[in-house]
Design a protein around this motif. Structure first.
Motif, PDB file in Angstrom:
ATOM      1  N   PHE B  63       0.828  -1.208   0.000  1.00 10.35           N
ATOM      2  CA  PHE B  63       0.000   0.000   0.000  1.00 10.35           C
ATOM      3  C   PHE B  63       0.861   1.257   0.000  1.00 10.35           C
ATOM      4  N   ASP B  65       4.079   3.838  -1.115  1.00 13.11           N
ATOM      5  CA  ASP B  65       4.446   4.322  -2.444  1.00 13.11           C
ATOM      6  C   ASP B  65       5.677   3.623  -2.992  1.00 13.11           C
ATOM      7  N   THR B 186       2.629  -0.919  -6.357  1.00 11.58           N
ATOM      8  CA  THR B 186       2.693  -0.077  -5.171  1.00 11.58           C
ATOM      9  C   THR B 186       1.399   0.738  -5.101  1.00 11.58           C
ATOM     10  N   ARG B 187       1.156   1.342  -3.953  1.00  9.96           N
ATOM     11  CA  ARG B 187      -0.113   2.060  -3.709  1.00  9.96           C
ATOM     12  C   ARG B 187      -1.302   1.186  -4.111  1.00  9.96           C
ATOM     13  N   GLU B 209      -4.346   5.143  -5.916  1.00  8.68           N
ATOM     14  CA  GLU B 209      -4.255   6.439  -6.599  1.00  8.68           C
ATOM     15  C   GLU B 209      -5.501   6.701  -7.435  1.00  8.68           C
ATOM     16  N   GLN B 547     -11.031   8.334  -5.471  1.00  9.60           N
ATOM     17  CA  GLN B 547      -9.612   8.334  -5.858  1.00  9.60           C
ATOM     18  C   GLN B 547      -8.744   8.391  -4.601  1.00  9.60           C
ATOM     19  N   VAL B 548      -7.571   9.048  -4.702  1.00 14.69           N
ATOM     20  CA  VAL B 548      -6.724   9.123  -3.505  1.00 14.69           C
ATOM     21  C   VAL B 548      -7.578   9.594  -2.337  1.00 14.69           C
ATOM     22  N   ASN B 549      -7.751   8.745  -1.350  1.00 16.03           N
ATOM     23  CA  ASN B 549      -8.612   9.120  -0.233  1.00 16.03           C
ATOM     24  C   ASN B 549      -8.185   8.357   1.017  1.00 16.03           C
ATOM     25  N   SER B 550      -7.365   8.984   1.818  1.00 19.91           N
ATOM     26  CA  SER B 550      -6.816   8.284   2.986  1.00 19.91           C
ATOM     27  C   SER B 550      -7.921   7.948   3.986  1.00 19.91           C
TER      28      SER B 550
ATOM     29  N   ARG C  50     -13.068  17.626   1.810  1.00 21.07           N
ATOM     30  CA  ARG C  50     -12.064  16.598   1.531  1.00 21.07           C
ATOM     31  C   ARG C  50     -10.781  16.909   2.319  1.00 21.07           C
ATOM     32  N   VAL C  51     -10.199  15.882   2.928  1.00 14.45           N
ATOM     33  CA  VAL C  51      -9.011  16.105   3.766  1.00 14.45           C
ATOM     34  C   VAL C  51      -7.793  16.401   2.904  1.00 14.45           C
ATOM     35  N   GLU C  53      -4.441  15.433   1.586  1.00 15.04           N
ATOM     36  CA  GLU C  53      -3.734  14.158   1.428  1.00 15.04           C
ATOM     37  C   GLU C  53      -2.230  14.384   1.543  1.00 15.04           C
ATOM     38  N   ASP C  55       1.589  11.966   2.299  1.00 13.90           N
ATOM     39  CA  ASP C  55       2.194  10.668   2.560  1.00 13.90           C
ATOM     40  C   ASP C  55       2.837  10.658   3.935  1.00 13.90           C
ATOM     41  N   LEU C 110       0.339  13.583  -7.060  1.00 13.52           N
ATOM     42  CA  LEU C 110      -0.836  12.721  -7.239  1.00 13.52           C
ATOM     43  C   LEU C 110      -2.088  13.432  -6.751  1.00 13.52           C
ATOM     44  N   ARG C 111      -1.980  13.962  -5.557  1.00 16.20           N
ATOM     45  CA  ARG C 111      -3.077  14.751  -4.998  1.00 16.20           C
ATOM     46  C   ARG C 111      -2.514  15.529  -3.803  1.00 16.20           C
ATOM     47  N   LYS C 114       0.742  14.566  -1.882  1.00 12.49           N
ATOM     48  CA  LYS C 114       1.243  13.234  -2.234  1.00 12.49           C
ATOM     49  C   LYS C 114       1.920  13.282  -3.588  1.00 12.49           C
ATOM     50  N   ILE C 115       3.113  12.695  -3.653  1.00  9.29           N
ATOM     51  CA  ILE C 115       3.823  12.692  -4.926  1.00  9.29           C
ATOM     52  C   ILE C 115       4.224  11.271  -5.302  1.00  9.29           C
ATOM     53  N   ARG C 117       7.151   9.002  -6.237  1.00 12.84           N
ATOM     54  CA  ARG C 117       8.610   8.946  -6.191  1.00 12.84           C
ATOM     55  C   ARG C 117       9.142   7.660  -6.826  1.00 12.84           C
ATOM     56  N   ASP C 121      12.715   4.162  -7.269  1.00 14.66           N
ATOM     57  CA  ASP C 121      12.696   2.698  -7.439  1.00 14.66           C
ATOM     58  C   ASP C 121      13.361   2.312  -8.756  1.00 14.66           C
TER      59      ASP C 121
END
Lengths: 221, 636, 248
Positions: B63, B65, B186-187, B209, B547-550, C50-51, C53, C55, C110-111, C114-115, C117, C121
């Motif tokens: 989960f 990145d 990932t993610r 994502e 979408q991205v939503n923690s 919306r919160v 976001e 990482d 991404l949002r 959040k990026i 990276r 990798d």
């Protein structure tokens, strides 16, 4: 093999260090201007003549022209790559707090130096090579007179002094940066090179800065 | 009945016997087989990389990145191995015995012996990968001692052993990615297990994502998703640590064991405020030189340094003279709780004890202590703004490691064929309490050395099995359930955030199913958790989209934590004894030591999910001890 | 205490983002920076918004997940610290705090904060490993490694891959990240065999990912939570040059 930006950086480092070396020679030549006028005129003109005649010197001078061009062209290429790499800009940017100003602005400093070089070449190199100069007692072209007369003008002095300051900051970062690009990583020697780079930069900068001021104040009075 | 499938033979020969007789797969056939590995911590990465090296096709999910961020990175102290480099009497048997005893005789002999046996190869493997373990000036590997044992068998890389082992495993994984044998997702979060004909054949995962729900099929599924200590909300775990993968497998039929056996780490930073999200772990290695004390007098409000020596109670040294400050974690944590409950705690919330280095600094000099623990002291200063060279550190126990997890047999296979559980996600090797520096060991050994033998053994029977694609109705069915849950979360228009429920659950569990439990507290907890779950189902509030939503991620995890929390209480309630991390107040001696009941409880509890709101069903796997004699676990 | 936040909000990779203002009251100085954002998010949920976001994971400075530009500095005003280890005692009551994601072309947003990276990798995939498959390892004490060498390798291996070096670099260069890995592996005898191939591949990959080159401003070393030395960049360059010269 694929070209990488690190290869471009190597070109920057090698050409940069060659230019650093040339600056020493140039400064040594210019220091002759500090001698009493009679001796200085003969010495300096003889030296200028020497530089234009010798085949070895000729080859080196071509390397020099090439170095200047390559250094500038590769700087331009790398700057373009960097601008692309940055993506979007920070809205609020205080990154400058963690590095020195000159290390971040080598491009601006380099541009100032480049503009200076164009003026410098036009006023001396071009005149010496293609212009009509009077001869001195020994039959050498009398560049000395040209130099002395040009440094009688205040604005010219300011232009030169400002350019030298830009050069100084450029060297301050450039010298050590080149050593890193070439792969110096041993902490002890990296430090030695850094200290040497500082001393070198200060010496070159103040050396060059001294001469126009000397001429201005000695010959105007 | 559940069968652990322990191989025949002497204890020391079992693993060799297994390897000699396990079924193999021809290299040409391996590339026809797909394996899903969920989780990229030490167990997941090492297993995925090793199976890929053998030639299988791996899909690796995490989960985070990047695969490198799994919470294995946070392990500080070290990894145990019976190399006996210190020549202080260590051996595979000794390590096996220490681990069995440390686990309070609630783990399988065969598994634990295999763990100790494989520890030797792990150090070799890690060094070959470039893990910079500490070395002596002669260039050979160094060791230190750790809680609960009397030999020095812990290999370490400053305070970052987990990070360094993780980098080794991650790089091995990345190497297989570039070789085309592993594809990383990932993610991505696994949201359900897909079963076809009673076997694990795939997963449903959500792309965190884009929000896309994806189907992935395989011939076997490996869950290496770590522990669920985050159920307590405040813990040493990462914010994302969860139980969802194993819990959803549990709801599909895999049994869960040792669910309430949760280790509280004795050297963590105490809670100092209501908004706190994390109890940071300070390496246990600090206990090698730090002395733990509280004021003798309850409610002593003096500045700590002003309390004279004779008014300090070095309670671990007092109660456990042989092991002193290096007593095992469960014992140290409980002793701290006992003192804190007695009103002797220190710090602003009176919930901490002192870890004092003044004696060590006096004896060894400041430089030596700086060299050993400099980074930890700096970290302490960073978080608290206090110089621990000058005044004692404040520490307190915090939820840390889950000995429990999915029940697995000797093959590390759960009760669902084709579903394997590795590392902290399974229950297998630590019994009721884990010894320090054994978790890195177990996750690595599971991933590098055990699963790569046992999974092919299973897969050899799957070569002729029908190929299952993601078009199979089982995938559609699983996907539907997942979608429905997500939609329900997004459409609930309640009042409270997922964190609100998580924090409430955590506090409830800390109080009623934490360091010590009673029949009464557990029964109460079950009622309260049921009510909380009901409230969660109606009062949850999620903002944002798919979408991205923690918040959406958290909701799913908290929902599973709530169900798990209930099972924890059932497990703790049913086990009417005190063993390891499980301390039932009813079962203790007059001086507060745990009383184990080998007559009635010498078994592994394996719980079966019976449906929402229904009481889980208990299965028992009797623990048979052929080699060791069960004894009272005394560290006095 | 009370803070005025200006936070970067962006819907997804494609959309354009903007700074949005928030006022956060009731902050305690013991909170970590991320706990302060938790507090704000909790209030946003209550308001039905919306919160933000971002990482984050371990919250103890080791996983490398968190990272944002705080008041124009990577990981905030302190040097050698991750965002999760930054505490509110480093801010003044009533201060305005700007929060943006790490920016670089190779780190798309991404949002919000959040990026992506994954470029890191890919750099590791291109050669940042020692090719030692499980089962091949010799007895660990058979190759003694000097204490200083191991410690030096550790210093480089300590990188947590957070990306602050890229974020703070005026060229968005990944030189510190890449060189730390090259240094870690080349210092150890086990990693020397593949050194030449590794450095050429990793340096090329760095370009391919769209990171800029290093101009030795040394800002990265200041912001690196693990305080990884820029001298590793020197070693990477040395290894690269050596590989170029010796390449057949």
């Amino acid at each position: 093999m694929k070209q990488t930006t690190l290869m471009y950086k190597l070109v920057m480092a090698v050409t940069g260090l060659f230019l650093c070396f040339f600056l020493i020679i140039h400064l040594l030549g210019n220091l002759q201007l500090l001698s009493p006028p009679a001796i200085a005129r003969e010495q300096f003109n003889w030296y200028s003549h020497l530089l234009s005649g010798n085949i070895l010197i000729k080859i080196i001078s071509y390397v020099l022209y090439l170095s200047i061009i390559a250094h500038a062209v590769y700087a331009l290429i790398l700057t373009r790559v960097n601008i692309k790499a940055q993506g979007s800009q920070y809205v609020y940017d205080k990154r400058g707090q963690v590095s020195s100003w000159n290390s971040r602005n080598m491009g601006i400093l380099g541009t100032i130096i480049l503009i200076f070089l164009v003026i410098h070449f036009k006023d001396y190199w071009y005149v010496y090579k293609f212009g009509h100069l009077p001869l001195d007692a020994k039959g050498n072209k009398d560049l000395y007179s040209i130099v002395i007369s040009s440094f009688q003008q205040g604005w010219y002095i300011i232009l030169y002094e400002l350019s030298f300051i830009a050069l100084g900051f450029h060297l301050l970062h450039g010298f050590f940066s080149a050593s890193r690009t070439l792969g110096l990583y041993q902490p002890k020697y990296a430090k030695v090179v850094r200290v040497f780079g500082w001393a070198y930069s200060l010496l070159i900068t103040f050396g060059f800065m001294l001469i126009p001021l000397y001429i201005y104040f000695n010959f105007n009075s | 009945m559940i069968d652990a499938k322990i191989p025949e033979g002497n204890l020391a020969d079992k693993w060799s016997n297994y390897k000699d007789s396990s079924k193999l797969i021809n290299p040409a056939n391996r590339k026809k087989l797909d394996i899903i590995v969920v989780g990229t911590g030490l167990a997941g990465s090492s297993c995925a990389a090793t199976l890929a090296e053998q030639g299988y096709n791996i899909k690796s999910f995490c989960f985070q990145d990047s695969a490198r961020r799994a919470h294995s990175v946070a392990a500080q102290g070290g990894v145990n191995a019976a190399k006996n480099y210190k020549n202080d009497g260590d051996s595979v048997y000794r390590m096996f015995y220490d681990t069995i005893k440390g686990g309070d005789f609630r783990s399988r002999e065969a598994n634990v012996y295999r763990l100790a046996e494989c520890s030797l190869a792990l150090i070799d493997q890690a060094v070959a990968q470039g893990v910079p373990f500490a070395r002596e000036y002669g260039g050979y590997l160094n060791n230190r001692s750790f809680g609960g044992v009397q030999v020095s068998r812990t290999f370490y890389a400053r305070g970052q052993t987990g990070q360094q082992l993780m980098i080794g495993a991650y790089q091995a994984l990345m190497r297989q990615v570039s070789a085309g044998k592993v594809k990383t997702y990932t993610r991505h979060e696994m949201l359900d297990l897909v079963m076809v004909d009673g076997k694990a054949r795939g997963i449903i995962a959500r792309n965190l994502e884009t929000g896309e729900i994806e189907r992935h099929s395989a011939n076997a599924v490996v869950l290496a998703t770590g522990g669920y200590g985050k159920v307590y909300y405040l813990s040493t775990l990462a914010m994302g640590c969860n139980t969802s993968a194993i819990w959803r497998a549990h709801k599909k039929g895999a049994l869960m064991s040792g669910v309430s056996w949760i280790q509280f780490h004795p050297t963590c930073l105490p809670q100092i405020g209501e908004t706190q999200s994390k109890l940071t772990l300070m390496s246990e290695s600090l206990r090698n030189d730090g002395r733990i004390w509280v004021p003798k007098k309850a409610g002593d409000d003096r500045v700590l340094n002003d309390i004279p020596e004779e008014e300090r109670d070095y309670y671990l040294e007092r109660r456990y003279p042989t092991f002193g400050n290096l007593s095992p974690r469960d014992i140290s944590s409980r002793a701290a709780k006992e003192r804190i409950d007695a009103g002797c705690g220190v710090g602003p919330m009176k919930n901490a004890v002192c870890l004092d280095f003044s004696k060590a600094i006096k004896e060894q000099g400041l430089t030596k202590i700086e060299e050993k623990y400099g980074n930890l002291f700096r970290m302490y200063d960073k978080i608290n703004g206090v110089d621990a060279y000058k005044e004692p550190m404040l520490i307190s126990p915090a939820a840390h490691f889950t000995m429990g997890g999915l029940w697995v047999d000797y093959n590390l296979m759960t009760t669902i064929p084709g579903l394997f559980a590795l590392g902290e996600a399974n229950f297998s090797d630590h019994g009721a309490n884990r010894l320090g520096a054994n978790s890195l060991l177990q996750s690595c050994v599971d991933g590098y050395f055990i699963a790569p033998y046992t999974i092919p053994n299973y897969l050899s029977g799957e070569l002729k099995a029908e190929k299952v694609t993601t078009d199979h109705p089982a995938f559609a069915e699983a996907e539907k359930v997942v979608r429905e849950q997500l939609e329900r979360f997004l459409n609930l228009k309640g009042r409270f955030s997922a964190d609100h429920f998580h924090k409430t659950l955590g506090k409830l569990l800390y109080d009623k199913c934490g360091l010590s439990r009673t029949k009464e507290s557990l029964e109460q907890a079950i009622v309260e958790i049921k009510a909380l779950k009901k409230s969660f189902d109606h009062e949850l509030k999620i903002t944002g989209d798919e979408q991205v939503n923690s918040e959406l991620e958290k909701a799913g995890r908290v929902s599973d934590f709530l169900e798990l929390g209930e099972l924890m209480c059932y497990d703790a309630l049913q086990r009417e004894e005190s063993c390891g991390a499980h301390f039932r107040e009813e079962y203790q001696t007059a001086d507060g030591e745990a009383v184990r009941n080998d007559e009635d409880f010498c078994y592994v509890s394996a719980w079966e999910w019976k449906g929402e709101g229904k009481q889980p069903e208990l299965h028992k796997e009797p623990l048979v001890f052929d080699t060791v004699k069960l004894s009272v676990r005394s560290y006095k | 205490m009370k803070l005025y936040l200006k936070v970067w909000r962006q819907e997804n990779r494609e959309s354009k983002g903007d700074m949005v203002s928030y006022v956060v009251e009731g902050i305690s100085e013991h909170m970590s920076f991320l706990e302060m954002l938790d507090l704000l998010n909790e209030r946003l949920i209550q308001k039905g918004e919306r919160v933000i976001e971002f990482d984050h994971d371990c919250r103890e400075g080791i996983c490398g997940a968190c990272g944002m530009m705080i008041n124009g500095r990577a990981h905030g005003p302190l040097s050698g610290t991750t965002t999760c280890q930054l505490h509110m005692r480093s801010f003044k009551d009533g201060e305005t705090v700007y929060i943006e994601p790490f920016r670089a072309a190779a780190f798309p947003v991404l949002r919000d904060l959040k990026i992506d990276r994954s470029g890191f990798d890919h750099i590791i995939q291109s050669g940042g490993y020692i090719s030692a498959s499980t089962g091949q390892a010799p007895e660990s004490n058979s190759i003694p490694i000097a204490h200083e060498t191991t410690e030096a390798a550790f210093d480089a291996a300590a990188c947590i891959g957070c990306g602050a070096c890229v974020a703070t670099c005026k060229n968005s260069s990944a030189a510190l990240f890449t060189s730390a890995k090259i240094s870690h592996l080349v210092l150890l005898p086990q990693g020397k065999l593949e050194a030449a191939d590794r450095v050429i591949k990793m340096v090329s990959q760095m370009d391919a990912e769209g990171f800029g080159h290093c101009s030795n401003t040394e800002a990265c070393e200041v912001e690196c939570p693990q305080e990884i030395s820029v001298l590793h960049i020197g070693r990477m360059n040395y290894q690269y040059n050596k590989a170029l010269i010796l390449k057949k």
